[in-house]
Design a protein around this motif. Sequence first.
Motif, PDB file in Angstrom:
ATOM      1  N   ARG A   1       0.838  -1.202   0.000  1.00 52.55           N
ATOM      2  CA  ARG A   1       0.000   0.000   0.000  1.00 52.55           C
ATOM      3  C   ARG A   1       0.872   1.252   0.000  1.00 52.55           C
ATOM      4  N   GLU A   2       2.095   1.095   0.558  1.00 55.34           N
ATOM      5  CA  GLU A   2       3.007   2.241   0.588  1.00 55.34           C
ATOM      6  C   GLU A   2       3.854   2.329  -0.674  1.00 55.34           C
ATOM      7  N   SER A   3       4.295   1.194  -1.160  1.00 54.04           N
ATOM      8  CA  SER A   3       5.259   1.237  -2.258  1.00 54.04           C
ATOM      9  C   SER A   3       4.608   1.518  -3.615  1.00 54.04           C
ATOM     10  N   ARG A   4       3.312   1.224  -3.750  1.00 54.52           N
ATOM     11  CA  ARG A   4       2.626   1.422  -5.036  1.00 54.52           C
ATOM     12  C   ARG A   4       2.754   2.861  -5.541  1.00 54.52           C
ATOM     13  N   VAL A   5       2.797   3.801  -4.571  1.00 52.24           N
ATOM     14  CA  VAL A   5       2.874   5.225  -4.908  1.00 52.24           C
ATOM     15  C   VAL A   5       4.113   5.534  -5.758  1.00 52.24           C
TER      16      VAL A   5
END
Lengths: 346, 790
Positions: free
Chosen positions: A335-339
Motif C-alpha cells: 500500500r506504501e510502495s505502489r505510490v
Amino acid sequence: MNLENILKELKDDLNGVSDEHTLSDIKTKYLGKKGQITALYAKMKELNSDEKKSFGAELNSLKDEATKLIDSKKKEIENELLNEKLQNESIDISLQATEIKVGAPSILEKLIEDIEGLLISMGYDVVDGPEIELDKYNFEMLNLPKGHPARDAQDTFYVKGDELLLRSQTSPVQIRSMLAGKGEKPIRMICPGKTYRRDDDDATHSHQFMQIEGLLVDKNISLSDLKGTFDVIAKYLFGDDCETRFRPSYYPFTEPSVEMDISCHHCKGKGCNICKNTGWITVSGGGMVHPKVLENCGYDPKVWSGFAFGFGAERLAMIKYGIDDLRVFYTNDLRESRVFDRKEAN
Amino acid sequence: MIDLEWIKDYIDISDQDLKELAVKITKAGINIEKVITNHIDNLVIGEVVSCEMHPDSDHLHVCLVNIGEEVKQIVCGASNVREGLKVIVALPGAILPGNFEIKKSKIRGVDSNGMLCALYELGLEEKNDETYSKGIYEVYKEAPVGADAMEYLKLDNTLYELDVHKHRNNDCYYHIGFAYEIGAILNRPVTLPDDTTNPIADDIKNHFILNVETDKCPYYLAKMVTDVKIGDSPEFIKRRLMAYGMRSINNVVDISNYVMLEYGQPLHFFDKDTLGDKILVRDAKEGEEIVTLDGKKRVLTSSDIVITDGDKPVCLAGVMGGENTEVTDKTTSILIESAIFDGVSIRNTSSRLDLRSEASIRYGKGLSYEYTLKAIERACHLLEKYAGAKVLSGMVSYDNIDKTPKIVTFKSSEINSLLGITISDEDVKVELNRLGFPFEYHKGEFKATIPARRLDIDPYVNDIAEEVGRLYGYHNLVSTLPSVPIKRGEYAVDIMYRKIISKRLRSLGLNEVKTYTLVSPAMADRFKYEDKKQVILPKPMSVDKSVIRTSLIPSLLKVYEYNHDHKVMDVNIYEIAKTYDDSYNEESKVCMLMSGKYLFNQWHGINIKVDFYVIKGIVQNILDYLGFKNRYTFEKAEIADLHPGICAKVMLDRKMIGVIGKVHPMITKDDIYVAELSLEALMSKVKPIKFKEAPKYPEIVKDMAFIVKDNVTSDEIISVIKKAGGRLLTDVKLFDVYKGEHVSADEKSLAYSLKFSSPDRTLSEEEVMEVFNNIILKVEDKLDAQLRNK
C-alpha cells in the motif's frame, strides 16, 4: 411536359421521409424501370433531332438532380439511424476502469537508479562487489587497520574468523576498482549496494542498509571538484534552489574529509524539525582519497589524486520523500510502495 | 565538555562573544553541539538567621533567611540546615533545571518563600543517594549576603559541549588542547600553566625502583612527594571540577583530576607507604585478581596491563587503581604516575570488565606523550602549593616511546591543487603559525613538524591541506567540476541484467521488494532445492538474523504474510538479490511470488487469478525477452516445499536454472505461486535479433485433438507434432484440454490448432492434408494417442 414540376413533386415526396423503405419506393417512382423520369426517356424517340438534343440535356440534368436528392436523403437517413444506434450504445464512462497494473520499484532502487542515471551521464561507471568481503578490502586497505577506533563505529558481522565479513560499507568496491585499474587507469565509478552493521533495527537504524558511494581518481582533482559534483547531485535530487555546504569532518580513508549538507528543502533554511532548526541537513560524507589508500591500491599520490563520496540511500529517500521510519524500506507494505510507480516531479 | 572560564587561563578570549566563537570553532571542524550557560536568575546568597523545627513535621525546618534587603521565611527539609549557615536561596521566580519554577507556597500550613538549594538541584551535580544525603550546599562564610549566587560562586560560566569526530577526540577534550584549537582559529598564543617546584634534596631514586616488562607501556614516569596534608581543595579547583560535573573529594584527588582536565593526561596517585619501594609494570597473569577503588574484585587475563609492587597488582593500568594502595586521609607520601599505555589493550580491558573510568576513556581514545611529563610536573606544583607537599628531586622513568617527529615536506602548490584554491607561500606560513606547527621554509619548500599532541595528523601533504583548508574555510571553496575527458558511464554487465529483468518484471505487474540477507534458521531451512550448505554467522546479533540465505523465497513469503495480514490480498512481488553458499560462492537470484488476482475488474466480469500458468507466463516472458526462445523447458520434478503435483524445474539449454511452482499446502493454505531463477544463468549469450517477414501467402489453419494417457504431457505431443510437421508447419497452439464424458478416467483430450504456410507459394489443400495426416500418424504411434473425432 414540365420537368420543373417533376422535380418539385420529387422534393415534396422526399420531404419528411425518414425510413429507407419509403425512400426506396420514391426512388422506384422516379428512377425505376417504370419511373416517371425513366418514362420520359421513352418519349425521346418522338422528338426531332434538335428537340432531342435540348430535351435530352434537360432530362439528363433532371435525372442527375433527382439522383443527388435521393442519395443525399439516403445519407441523411443512414446518419440518423447510426446516431440512434450510437446513442443506444452509450456507456457510463464513470464506471471503474480495468486496472492495468505495472509493478512499483523498491523505493531505494528507484532513488539509486535516479542517481545512477545522473552519474552515468557524467561518465561514472556503475559497478558492484561481493557482500561477503575480505577484511582487507573492507578495512585494512582503507586505512583502517585492526584495532583502529573507527572500526568500533562500524561494528561488523564477521563471517569467518577475522578475515571474512559482511561488508560494513561499499568502499571495498572502490578498492577493487582501483586494484583493477593497476595504478594506470583513471577511475570514475559509483557502487550502490547493500551493507551490514550490527545495529538493532529501529526507526533510525537497520542492520542492513544501502550506500551509494562514488570515486573519481585522475590527475589534478581537487576538493573544489567534489564540491561542484556534490552541487550537481544535490540540485538534481532536491531542485535547483538547493544550496550546499561543506563542513570539516573525519574519515580514515579521505584527507581532507568533509561532511556535505544541503539546505533544508522543507523550511527553505528557516529552521524546522527536519533540519533540527539549523536550516541544513547532512546528506553525505566524503573527501580527497587518502594518500595511503591510493598507495595501497597502486596509485602514486604524487601523480594521482581523487575524491570519494558516499550517501546513505535510506537517509536520502527519507529526506526526499518524507519518510520517518527506516523500517519502511524493508517492510514492503504494497500500500506504501505502489505510490512510487510514477515519474518524479519536474 | 570545555569550560570557557578555565580556558582563559591559557589564552586570551576576554574580548570574544562565546556564542559567536562557538560558531567559528564549529565551522573549522570541531562541532560544538551545545553552548551551556549556567546562569539562573533569582538565585542569591543568604544566611540562616534562625532555624526551628516545623510544628507539624519531624524533619522539616522553618528558617528565617537573611537575603540582604529582607528576611524571608523558608521551609527546608535538609538535615544540615542550621543557624548561621550561608546558603544558596532560590527566590520565587527562579527557574531551576527541569523547568522547575520556585513559587511562594505553604508547606504543611507554614508559609515558605523560596528554597534552599543543593548543588544537584542547580544541575551542578548528579542527584544520587550520596549527594542527596549531603543536603543543601554550604557556601563559605565569607560570601556576601544578597549577592547573585551563581556569579559570586563563579558557576555562571559558559561551557561547550563537544561532538567531535573520533580523530580529534583526544586533543580537543582537554582544556589546553582546546586552547590550541582556539589559538589556531583566533591566531593567538597559548600560555601553559606554571609547573615549577622547589624540590627537596632527597631524590626519588633513593626510594623507588621502576621496572617495565611489557611492550604495552612504552612510557612511564613517576615522581614522589611527601608531607602531604589532605584537606579541602582551593575554591577554583572545586568550582571548576563542579562545573565539569566532578565532585570535589579532597585536595589531592582533586589535583589529579584537575591536571587530567588540563592536559588530558590521566595521573595515578599511590599511597607510598602502602605501595612499598618498587613498581613493576607487566602483563597481568591469567586469573590474577585485584580489588579496584570501587571495591570490586576483578579477575584479569593476560591481555590486561597491571602495575604491581613487584609482586601483587596495585593498579589496573590505565583503568582504575587498586584499593590496597589508595590515597586516604592518612596518606602523607604519594607516588605520582604519569604514563602511556596501549590504547587498544585499555579499551579491551575496560569493555571486558565493563569498567569505564575517566582514565580508560582517555587512554582508549589514544594519548600523546606530549604532556606526560608536563602533567606530572604540574601536579607536583599544585600539590606543593595546595597540599603542603614536599617534592622529591628527580624522577624514575621508563622511556621506550617512539618520539620521531612527524615531518611533512610540501609546496603550497600541492595544497592549492588538492583544495582547488590559490593561496601564496606567505599565506601558508601564516596558517602554519596559527596552527602552532613549527616549520622551515626554503625556496618555496616547506618542512613542517607536527606537534605530538595532534595524533590525528599523518605526515602527508593532504593532512596539512586539511588543516589549512578548515581554517581557510570550506565555505570559501568554489564549485568546479573535474576536468576529465567526456565519456558516458556504463553499467557493469551483471547490474545491467538486474536492471533489464527488474524493469521487465515491473512492466508485467510485479512489485519490487527489498528484504534482509540474514534470515532465521527456520527460514533458511525452507526451499532448499539446491545442494547448497548455508553460512551461519559465528556471532549473530540474534537467532532470527543468523543465516545467510541461499534462496529468496522464504523472504518473499514473509512479505506476502505481512501484506496479507494487512488485507492486501493481491501480492505480486519480486526481488533480485545476491545469495551465498558456505564456500562463499555468490549467486544472484531473481525470485517472484504471485498470489491473488492478476487482472481484475469485478463488475465487468474480468477476473484473472494467479495460477501456475500465469506465473509460468511471467517466467516465459522473461526468458523470451532475454532471447532464449526455444532454448528452455519446464520439467516436472519433486521440489522441496513446493506442491509435488504443481511444480517444475526451469531448464535452459538442458541445465537447471531455477524452479517454479505452488507453495506446498503444508506451509500455507493460501494459493501462492513462486519462481526463482539464477541471474548468472540468464546472462548466457544469445543470438542477435533478426527480421522475419510475415507470411506473404495464405496460411491454412487446421485443428486436431488427441486422447492420451494422463501422464503424456502437452510438451511431448507438441514436440512430435513439430517434428512431423516439418517446414510447412509454422505454429502449434494448444486450445483445449478436456476430461470427462467420452474420455476414460485415466485419459485426457488435448486439442491443437496448427498453422501451415510456405514463404514462396500458396499451399494446396492436398499438400497440407498430407502433412496433417502424417502428423496424426506420428502422434498416435509415438504417444499411444488416439485421434478424437468431433
